[in-house]
Design a protein around this motif. Structure first.
Motif, PDB file in Angstrom:
ATOM      1  N   PRO A  93      -4.356  -7.428 -10.161  1.00  0.00           N
ATOM      2  CA  PRO A  93      -3.690  -7.154  -8.886  1.00  0.00           C
ATOM      3  C   PRO A  93      -4.438  -7.788  -7.715  1.00  0.00           C
ATOM      4  CG  PRO A  93      -4.813  -5.185  -9.681  1.00  0.00           C
ATOM      5  CD  PRO A  93      -4.865  -6.187 -10.796  1.00  0.00           C
ATOM      6  N   LYS A  94      -3.649  -8.297  -6.778  1.00  0.00           N
ATOM      7  CA  LYS A  94      -4.226  -8.926  -5.588  1.00  0.00           C
ATOM      8  C   LYS A  94      -3.932  -8.137  -4.327  1.00  0.00           C
ATOM      9  CE  LYS A  94      -3.818 -13.544  -7.608  1.00  0.00           C
ATOM     10  NZ  LYS A  94      -3.260 -14.907  -7.434  1.00  0.00           N
ATOM     11  N   GLU A  95      -3.028  -7.175  -4.382  1.00  0.00           N
ATOM     12  CA  GLU A  95      -2.692  -6.352  -3.232  1.00  0.00           C
ATOM     13  C   GLU A  95      -2.751  -4.889  -3.632  1.00  0.00           C
ATOM     14  OE1 GLU A  95       1.101  -7.527  -1.871  1.00  0.00           O
ATOM     15  OE2 GLU A  95       0.456  -9.519  -1.191  1.00  0.00           O
ATOM     16  N   LEU A  96      -2.752  -4.017  -2.625  1.00  0.00           N
ATOM     17  CA  LEU A  96      -2.851  -2.583  -2.888  1.00  0.00           C
ATOM     18  C   LEU A  96      -1.673  -2.087  -3.724  1.00  0.00           C
ATOM     19  CD1 LEU A  96      -4.185   0.167  -2.502  1.00  0.00           C
ATOM     20  CD2 LEU A  96      -2.960   0.366  -0.316  1.00  0.00           C
ATOM     21  N   LYS A  97      -0.456  -2.539  -3.383  1.00  0.00           N
ATOM     22  CA  LYS A  97       0.715  -2.083  -4.127  1.00  0.00           C
ATOM     23  C   LYS A  97       0.610  -2.477  -5.600  1.00  0.00           C
ATOM     24  CE  LYS A  97       3.972  -2.119  -0.256  1.00  0.00           C
ATOM     25  NZ  LYS A  97       5.239  -2.689   0.274  1.00  0.00           N
ATOM     26  N   GLU A  98       0.152  -3.713  -5.831  1.00  0.00           N
ATOM     27  CA  GLU A  98      -0.012  -4.163  -7.203  1.00  0.00           C
ATOM     28  C   GLU A  98      -1.077  -3.339  -7.927  1.00  0.00           C
ATOM     29  OE1 GLU A  98      -0.871  -8.279  -7.094  1.00  0.00           O
ATOM     30  OE2 GLU A  98       1.088  -8.861  -6.284  1.00  0.00           O
ATOM     31  N   PHE A  99      -2.147  -3.019  -7.195  1.00  0.00           N
ATOM     32  CA  PHE A  99      -3.214  -2.220  -7.788  1.00  0.00           C
ATOM     33  C   PHE A  99      -2.715  -0.832  -8.180  1.00  0.00           C
ATOM     34  CE2 PHE A  99      -6.492   1.040  -7.027  1.00  0.00           C
ATOM     35  CZ  PHE A  99      -7.429   0.686  -7.996  1.00  0.00           C
ATOM     36  N   LEU A 100      -1.949  -0.190  -7.266  1.00  0.00           N
ATOM     37  CA  LEU A 100      -1.409   1.138  -7.560  1.00  0.00           C
ATOM     38  C   LEU A 100      -0.495   1.090  -8.788  1.00  0.00           C
ATOM     39  CD1 LEU A 100      -0.595   2.412  -3.947  1.00  0.00           C
ATOM     40  CD2 LEU A 100      -2.523   3.065  -5.389  1.00  0.00           C
ATOM     41  N   HIS A 101       0.341   0.069  -8.830  1.00  0.00           N
ATOM     42  CA  HIS A 101       1.241  -0.066  -9.972  1.00  0.00           C
ATOM     43  C   HIS A 101       0.455  -0.329 -11.261  1.00  0.00           C
ATOM     44  CE1 HIS A 101       4.869  -0.986 -12.201  1.00  0.00           C
ATOM     45  NE2 HIS A 101       4.302  -2.123 -12.630  1.00  0.00           N
ATOM     46  N   PHE A 102      -0.570  -1.167 -11.148  1.00  0.00           N
ATOM     47  CA  PHE A 102      -1.383  -1.515 -12.305  1.00  0.00           C
ATOM     48  C   PHE A 102      -2.104  -0.295 -12.867  1.00  0.00           C
ATOM     49  CE2 PHE A 102      -5.266  -3.082 -14.330  1.00  0.00           C
ATOM     50  CZ  PHE A 102      -4.763  -4.041 -15.195  1.00  0.00           C
ATOM     51  N   GLU A 103      -2.579   0.580 -11.980  1.00  0.00           N
ATOM     52  CA  GLU A 103      -3.322   1.759 -12.401  1.00  0.00           C
ATOM     53  C   GLU A 103      -2.431   2.987 -12.556  1.00  0.00           C
ATOM     54  OE1 GLU A 103      -6.423   1.960 -13.226  1.00  0.00           O
ATOM     55  OE2 GLU A 103      -7.035  -0.094 -12.710  1.00  0.00           O
ATOM     56  N   ASP A 104      -1.148   2.825 -12.324  1.00  0.00           N
ATOM     57  CA  ASP A 104      -0.197   3.925 -12.418  1.00  0.00           C
ATOM     58  C   ASP A 104      -0.586   5.069 -11.473  1.00  0.00           C
ATOM     59  OD1 ASP A 104       2.073   5.222 -13.242  1.00  0.00           O
ATOM     60  OD2 ASP A 104       1.114   6.141 -15.001  1.00  0.00           O
ATOM     61  N   LEU A 105      -0.844   4.709 -10.221  1.00  0.00           N
ATOM     62  CA  LEU A 105      -1.261   5.672  -9.200  1.00  0.00           C
ATOM     63  C   LEU A 105      -0.234   5.724  -8.093  1.00  0.00           C
ATOM     64  CD1 LEU A 105      -5.026   4.669  -8.858  1.00  0.00           C
ATOM     65  CD2 LEU A 105      -4.122   6.656 -10.102  1.00  0.00           C
ATOM     66  N   THR A 106      -0.197   6.858  -7.416  1.00  0.00           N
ATOM     67  CA  THR A 106       0.664   6.993  -6.240  1.00  0.00           C
ATOM     68  C   THR A 106      -0.116   6.720  -4.971  1.00  0.00           C
ATOM     69  OG1 THR A 106       1.985   8.648  -7.391  1.00  0.00           O
ATOM     70  CG2 THR A 106       2.211   8.538  -4.989  1.00  0.00           C
ATOM     71  N   ASN A 107      -1.335   7.253  -4.900  1.00  0.00           N
ATOM     72  CA  ASN A 107      -2.230   7.044  -3.753  1.00  0.00           C
ATOM     73  C   ASN A 107      -3.618   6.694  -4.272  1.00  0.00           C
ATOM     74  OD1 ASN A 107      -0.463   7.814  -1.449  1.00  0.00           O
ATOM     75  ND2 ASN A 107      -0.436   9.781  -2.532  1.00  0.00           N
ATOM     76  N   TRP A 108      -4.372   6.038  -3.400  1.00  0.00           N
ATOM     77  CA  TRP A 108      -5.768   5.752  -3.741  1.00  0.00           C
ATOM     78  C   TRP A 108      -6.621   5.805  -2.476  1.00  0.00           C
ATOM     79  CZ3 TRP A 108      -9.718   2.453  -2.534  1.00  0.00           C
ATOM     80  CH2 TRP A 108     -10.802   2.424  -3.435  1.00  0.00           C
ATOM     81  N   PRO A 109      -7.786   6.483  -2.514  1.00  0.00           N
ATOM     82  CA  PRO A 109      -8.280   7.237  -3.678  1.00  0.00           C
ATOM     83  C   PRO A 109      -7.548   8.568  -3.821  1.00  0.00           C
ATOM     84  CG  PRO A 109      -9.781   7.486  -1.861  1.00  0.00           C
ATOM     85  CD  PRO A 109      -8.757   6.493  -1.407  1.00  0.00           C
ATOM     86  N   GLU A 110      -7.474   9.051  -5.037  1.00  0.00           N
ATOM     87  CA  GLU A 110      -6.807  10.309  -5.282  1.00  0.00           C
ATOM     88  C   GLU A 110      -7.753  11.475  -5.048  1.00  0.00           C
ATOM     89  OE1 GLU A 110      -5.292   9.938  -9.294  1.00  0.00           O
ATOM     90  OE2 GLU A 110      -3.258   9.802  -8.468  1.00  0.00           O
ATOM     91  N   LEU A 111      -7.198  12.614  -4.604  1.00  0.00           N
ATOM     92  CA  LEU A 111      -7.987  13.819  -4.434  1.00  0.00           C
ATOM     93  C   LEU A 111      -8.370  14.380  -5.789  1.00  0.00           C
ATOM     94  CD1 LEU A 111      -6.009  15.643  -1.592  1.00  0.00           C
ATOM     95  CD2 LEU A 111      -8.095  14.304  -1.375  1.00  0.00           C
TER      96      LEU A 111
END
Length: 295
Positions: free
Chosen positions: A5-23
């Motif tokens: 991933p090169k962008e935040l959206k790609e990173f979230l999708h790649f890691e299967d996350l909704t927000n980062w960092p997660e609580l």
């Protein structure tokens, strides 16, 4: 590697996350209600801490009071185990020697520590204030960047400041903290250089030496005020000009008994006005009798 991933959206999708960092699982239980911008500047941070994490200066006063009591007891009992052999007086950079006590301190009968301390015998041997020396015969040996010039008559700055403190009746808060500041190494350094600066300006003008002394006095003032807690600063500014004037006057008065006629009202005026202007930028209206309260 090309699919990283090169962008935040790609990173979230790649890691299967909704927000980062997660609580963390239990982190949402905390009430994090700090308003945005609270820590955006030094001033806002100080204000937030002042309002939400108050610190009671009385705690420091209580600790200082206990320390003072222990020091008094230590001085009383030290006379029974310490040698009364005098040590050579040396003053190095930012170090005020307190091995000697002027003989006029022996007149103070209200201090048990002075009555029992072995240095009392030494102070009598100095015969301070009976040398017959005039202020006109005094000579400043020249400014040394890494060494304070000793005061006349083997006067020790901290000992003299301590004596004057006992004669004062300040109706102010934070007495213990004020005493610590007034009797600090920085305050002793200010007295050392301020005496010689005033001596030069009156009796042996030397612009070069005065400039060097003034620069070091300014450095010592900064050190003193930087170590002063903000709630105590107003009280320090209120009492310190007069306190310093009394100390310098006492040195002249006790060191040059043959020149007492030179230390009249005009002399006192110059002292009080000078130190008031240096420290507060305002003229002083200190009663002249205060300058003689320690004599």
């Amino acid at each position: 590697m090309e699919n990283l991933p090169k962008e935040l959206k790609e990173f979230l999708h790649f890691e299967d996350l909704t927000n980062w960092p997660e609580l963390l699982p239990d982190e949402d239980e905390f009430q994090m209600n700090i308003k945005p911008g609270v820590f955006s500047s030094y001033e806002s941070t100080v204000q937030y801490i002042h309002e939400n994490v108050p610190f009671q200066m009385e705690i420091l006063d209580d600790v200082e009071q206990k320390i003072s009591e222990f020091v008094s007891r230590l001085e009383r009992y030290s006379s029974k185990i310490l040698s009364d052999k005098p040590r050579e007086s040396k003053i190095n950079e930012h170090q005020i020697n307190t091995s000697y006590i002027p003989a006029f301190l022996t007149q103070m009968k209200d201090s048990d520590a002075l009555l029992t301390h072995p240095s009392r015998k030494l102070s009598e041997e100095l015969s301070f204030a009976r040398t017959g020396k005039t202020v006109e015969s005094e000579r400043f040996p020249g400014f040394k960047p890494f060494e304070f010039t000793e005061l006349p008559g083997h006067t020790e700055a901290i000992q003299l400041l301590s004596l004057i403190w006992r004669t004062q009746k300040f109706d102010l808060q934070y007495q213990i903290t004020l005493k610590k500041l007034v009797l600090s190494t920085s305050s002793g350094a200010i007295l050392q250089d301020a005496f010689w600066w005033f001596f030069l300006s009156k009796f042996q003008p030397s612009q070069e030496d005065q400039d060097h002394l003034f620069s070091r006095i300014a450095d010592s003032f900064v050190t003193l005020f930087m170590t002063c807690p903000p709630p105590v600063l107003d009280s320090l500014l209120e009492v310190y000009p007069g306190y310093l004037a009394q100390a310098v006057f006492a040195i002249f008065y006790k060191s040059y008994p043959e020149s007492l006629n030179r230390f009249g009202d005009e002399f006192k005026n110059e002292l009080t006005e000078l130190f008031s202007l240096w420290i507060t930028g305002m003229n002083s209206f200190i009663v002249h009798s205060n300058l003689e309260s320690v004599l």
